[in-house]
Scaffold this motif. Structure first.
Motif, PDB file in Angstrom:
ATOM      1  N   TRP A 116     -38.741   4.390  16.689  1.00  0.00           N
ATOM      2  CA  TRP A 116     -40.066   3.919  16.273  1.00  0.00           C
ATOM      3  C   TRP A 116     -40.632   4.715  15.105  1.00  0.00           C
ATOM      4  N   ARG A 124     -44.409  -1.267  11.944  1.00  0.00           N
ATOM      5  CA  ARG A 124     -44.675  -1.069  13.380  1.00  0.00           C
ATOM      6  C   ARG A 124     -45.473  -2.228  13.963  1.00  0.00           C
ATOM      7  N   MET A 128     -43.723  -4.384  16.806  1.00  0.00           N
ATOM      8  CA  MET A 128     -44.237  -4.414  18.181  1.00  0.00           C
ATOM      9  C   MET A 128     -44.454  -5.851  18.653  1.00  0.00           C
ATOM     10  N   ALA A 132     -42.505  -7.339  21.825  1.00  0.00           N
ATOM     11  CA  ALA A 132     -43.257  -7.909  22.953  1.00  0.00           C
ATOM     12  C   ALA A 132     -42.776  -9.321  23.281  1.00  0.00           C
ATOM     13  N   THR A 143     -39.962   3.686  25.016  1.00  0.00           N
ATOM     14  CA  THR A 143     -39.830   4.161  23.644  1.00  0.00           C
ATOM     15  C   THR A 143     -40.082   5.658  23.557  1.00  0.00           C
ATOM     16  N   THR A 164     -49.485   4.169  19.449  1.00  0.00           N
ATOM     17  CA  THR A 164     -48.531   3.183  19.977  1.00  0.00           C
ATOM     18  C   THR A 164     -49.143   2.419  21.142  1.00  0.00           C
ATOM     19  N   ALA A 168     -49.805  -1.660  21.251  1.00  0.00           N
ATOM     20  CA  ALA A 168     -49.160  -2.489  22.280  1.00  0.00           C
ATOM     21  C   ALA A 168     -50.162  -3.277  23.126  1.00  0.00           C
TER      22      ALA A 168
END
Length: 204
Positions: A116, A124, A128, A132, A143, A164, A168
């Protein structure tokens, strides 16, 4: 696939990486978050599978693994070193994961170990969202992110666990585990390298 800036330095170091990565015990590496790992048989996506150490460990413990690795020298060497029938190797990379998504699969678990922090902020965000979309409802993302001096020739960013987690959350990925610890390798410990390990679960 064309060389990606996020993988800078890895092809040149491939022979050394096989020695270093394969010397480390996969069970010990995954021990901190072992309670969150799926029971076999699960379908696992290993993004940035490197030398195949983790993919092989998961395959030996009864899982089936799609091992994604964009660096040719690592992917081809790993496939020879780890001929486990439970592993499929694929040339693909974050953030787009085009070939992976084209398979139309979703996964019980996704692993992004030491991957990552090679991505820019824009990558990123895109990555992500794609990750997902590849998780089954109730599936988990694992991760690990590196902190500390950047090796020469590599592209790396220092990303906090909090960033992060925030990235998320809107994608339905709830944080189950977040821990920042020192490296377990003596050489890295001496250089002040630390790791943040995170586990997320997709809303079911």
């Amino acid at each position: 696939m064309a060389s990606h800036r996020s993988t800078a330095g890895y092809a040149e170091e491939a022979p050394d990486l096989f020695v270093r990565y394969e010397a480390r015990d996969a069970a010990a590496i995954h021990a901190p978050w072992a309670e969150f790992l799926p029971k076999p048989p699960a379908r696992i996506l290993d993004i940035g599978a490197g030398t195949g150490r983790d993919a092989a460990w998961f395959a030996r413990t009864g899982h089936s693994v799609l091992a994604v690795e964009p660096v040719d020298a690592l992917r081809t060497g790993a496939a020879k070193l780890h001929p486990e029938p439970g592993i499929i190797w694929l040339d693909d990379a974050l953030p787009d994961l085009t070939a992976t998504r084209a398979r139309g699969e979703t996964f019980d678990m996704i692993l992004m170990h030491a991957v990552w922090m090679h991505l820019t902020e824009k990558e990123r965000a895109a990555g992500m969202a794609n990750v997902a979309s590849l998780l089954k409802p109730g599936g988990r993302l694992f991760t690990s992110q590196r902190h500390g001096p950047i090796p020469e020739g590599r592209r790396m960013f220092d990303i906090s666990g909090e960033e992060t987690i925030a990235l998320a959350a809107p994608l339905g990925l709830a944080n189950l585990y977040c821990e920042r610890t020192g490296s377990i390798q003596a050489e890295n410990m001496a250089r002040g390298i630390e790791w943040t390990k995170l586990v997320f679960e997709k809303a079911s």
